[in-house]
Each structure stands twice: as C-alpha cells, then as structure tokens.
Design a protein around this motif. Sequence first.
Motif, PDB file in Angstrom:
ATOM      1  N   CYS A   1      -4.497   2.138  -4.090  1.00  0.00           N
ATOM      2  CA  CYS A   1      -4.388   0.766  -4.263  1.00  0.00           C
ATOM      3  C   CYS A   1      -5.316   0.403  -5.518  1.00  0.00           C
ATOM      4  CB  CYS A   1      -4.446  -0.089  -3.169  1.00  0.00           C
ATOM      5  SG  CYS A   1      -3.386   0.026  -1.949  1.00  0.00           S
TER       6      CYS A   1
ATOM      7  N   GLU B   1       0.726  -1.034   0.127  1.00  0.00           N
ATOM      8  CA  GLU B   1      -0.009   0.083  -0.052  1.00  0.00           C
ATOM      9  C   GLU B   1       0.745   1.307  -0.103  1.00  0.00           C
ATOM     10  OE1 GLU B   1      -2.517  -0.402   3.330  1.00  0.00           O
ATOM     11  OE2 GLU B   1      -1.152  -0.278   4.769  1.00  0.00           O
TER      12      GLU B   1
ATOM     13  N   GLY C   1      -5.026  -3.978   4.343  1.00  0.00           N
ATOM     14  CA  GLY C   1      -4.909  -2.867   3.734  1.00  0.00           C
ATOM     15  C   GLY C   1      -5.588  -1.529   4.872  1.00  0.00           C
TER      16      GLY C   1
END
Length: 419
Positions: free
Chosen positions: A166, A129, A158
Amino acid sequence: MRVKPFHVLLAGVLLISALSVPASAAYVPFSDVADSAWYYKSVERVYEEDWMNGTGNDRFSPDDSLTRAMLAVILWRIEGCPTTGQPAIFTDTAPNDWFAGGLSWCAEKGLFAGYPNGSFGPDDAVTREQLAIVFFRYAEKTGAVPSGQVGHTTFKNGCPWAADACDWANEHGLFTDAMGALDLCAPASRAEIAYLLDQYFPSEKAVPTLTENSFGSMGYLLYTPADPQPDMPLIVYLHGGHGKGSDLSVLTGTDGFPQYLADGLLGEVPAYVLIPQLPADQRGWKPAAETVMQLINKVCEENHIDCSRISLTGHSMGGTGTWDLALTYPDVFSRIAPMSGSVDTTPETLAILGNTPVWAFVGEDDAVVKPESSERLIAALEQQNADAQITVFPETDHVGVPQKAWLEHGAELLNWLLA
C-alpha cells in the motif's frame, strides 16, 4: 480536414485523414460519468483501451465494486490475452469458467495466490489492499514502473501484510486523494480501479499535429501542441507569394517556417500555430486582413487561446503582410517578426508601433525586397521603442532569410515570440 501527426510528417511519406476532436470533447458513453468527475479521464481511457466496459443501460457504475475474477480478466486483457500452460486450480474455480483464461495467467505470473483455504473467491469484491498487493507483484514480475505521480493519500485500517504494498502504491500515485482518507480493507470502486489502471500503464506519448482546414475560401494549417491547455499562446504565420492557392501541401513542402515546423526541425512548439493560405486570386495580405482576423478569432475561441499572447510573423509577401496587419490591428498582436517585408517609415507608423515589440529580419543581398525599408523603420523606431530590433544577415539573399532566421535562431526567436 487532414490531420498530420508529427511522426508521419517526419517520415514525409504518409498523409492521415481524420476528424479533429478537441481534447475537451472526448467521448464517454456512460450517463453516470460526468465530465467534471475526478475519474472522467481515467474512465475514458480504460473504455477506449477496451480494458473496462460498462455495466449495462449506458452505465459505468463508478461507485460499484469490482470482483477478483473481473480484475484478473482485465489484467489478462491488457497483456493481450496470452495463453498459459496449465489452468489455475482453486477449490472454487473450474477450467471452463468465463474468467479461466485471465485467472490462469494471473496465477501463473504470481499475481493472485488465493486464500489460505485454497479458494480464490472469484465473486469477492477487490479491496484496496488486495489491489495494491496485485500491482506490487505485477511490478516485481514484469519490471513495469508505474507512470503515476507521487501520491499523498492518507489511509485508515489495513492489514500489516499489505502495508508495504500500500505504501508503494501510494508513492507511485496509484491511489487517489479525491476521496479523502481511504479505508484499505474496503472494496475499491470501479472508478478507483479505472484511475489506478490509467496511472499504472503509461499511454502512448501524445504528439503535436498539423491539421488542414478551411475557412470560407481560405485554407489554413493549424498546429496543435502535444499537450494542449487553455490559455496557450498563438503564433500566426503569413506565407510568401508562391504559397497562394488551394494546395496546403505547398506550404509544408517549400515555405520555410511551415516546412521546418512540419519536419520537426523546430522541436515541439509550446503554442498553437495558425498558417492561413491566401486564395490564388488575392494580391496580398492587406486585402484579406478582415478574413484573417475572423479566422484568428475563430481559432482563439475554439482553442481557448490567451489573446494577450498572439504573435505575428511572415516572410516576403508575408513579411509585408506582417507589417500591414500589425498597423491595421495594433491591439491584437503582442509582438511581430516580419522577414524580408516592405514598410514605409511615417509618423503614423512610428506612433502605432511605438509600444509593440518588433524583431525584423532581412538579407543584406536581398534584391527582391530591399532591406533598407525595414532598416529605416527600425532605426527610427529604436528612438522610442526599446523593444525594436533588426537582424541583417550578411551575404544572404531573399530566399535565404527564413532559413537563417528559423534554423540558426529558431529557439531564440520562438522564445521571443512566445514571451
């Protein structure tokens, strides 16, 4: 062997000498990067571009992580190591750090903002990320559009603050789906980062090449398309009488099809093209037929040609040679396009060519090789072969036929030869 890139051929003033290396024989000097690995081509490129190097002992360590400091230096190196106004100031970095130049540039461009506590974490591994955030910012700051294809990688974990970046990275093919669902909070491997760099930064557009080679006493030109793939077709071209000798530049300077091919007048041809040159002591193509066939076999094996799509064409002596080789090796050539060639109409000829697609070209005013022999054969062949045809160019002499055929019917003829 000489390699002529097409932008050089178009200029017509420069000849580049180089060793031809097949696309499949690229060199990666790392013992832990198999040529079958999904990241092989990416590692090859980042190494050749000097963006990433090995980790020592002939290893690339594709599964290892990359630190934030290393990534900053890589991006700085890609940009040509530009100077910056002020060094980056973080609580855990110094102006004399080995990565200071790269970090200062990245911080100046807003690619790295550091952690909330004021540190940079130079030795921390870059997570996926974080990687997406850096390149998302990079695209915003530079306007560079990633060159990768749309990706379909699935994610897990995430942070919300990285979700947009992303998703953007995935939409532009910067994440690989070769590893299954990606944990965005986990460190990105060196292989993944090599892949991302390869996807993000477009490489220079590949161009076709025309290489000068020799096979025993026979020289030859080989056209390789810009993006060679296995199972591509092959066009074999036989030159006329004035092309004999050992100087291959004669062919690209005066001999119709090779000249148009070299000058880019036919565009990019989606096939290999083989242009052999008869030695000066040879009287015609028929006596050299065995050597030509050996050369064709060599080129086919080395370049993984689709042997069911080998077409044959030629002009004048090469037009006659096209008829002769097609009659001698009827199972080799998928279709033929003889130009201004001589051929006899016999029951044997008609039987051999009964199922071969033929497109003959002649000039109405040809006084060197009369058009009647080709006209007679096609007229007889048409009775049994629906794929036999002839184009007679009005008010055209012997030397005018190639120009008419290739420059006025080039796209149609190439499509026909490659069908």
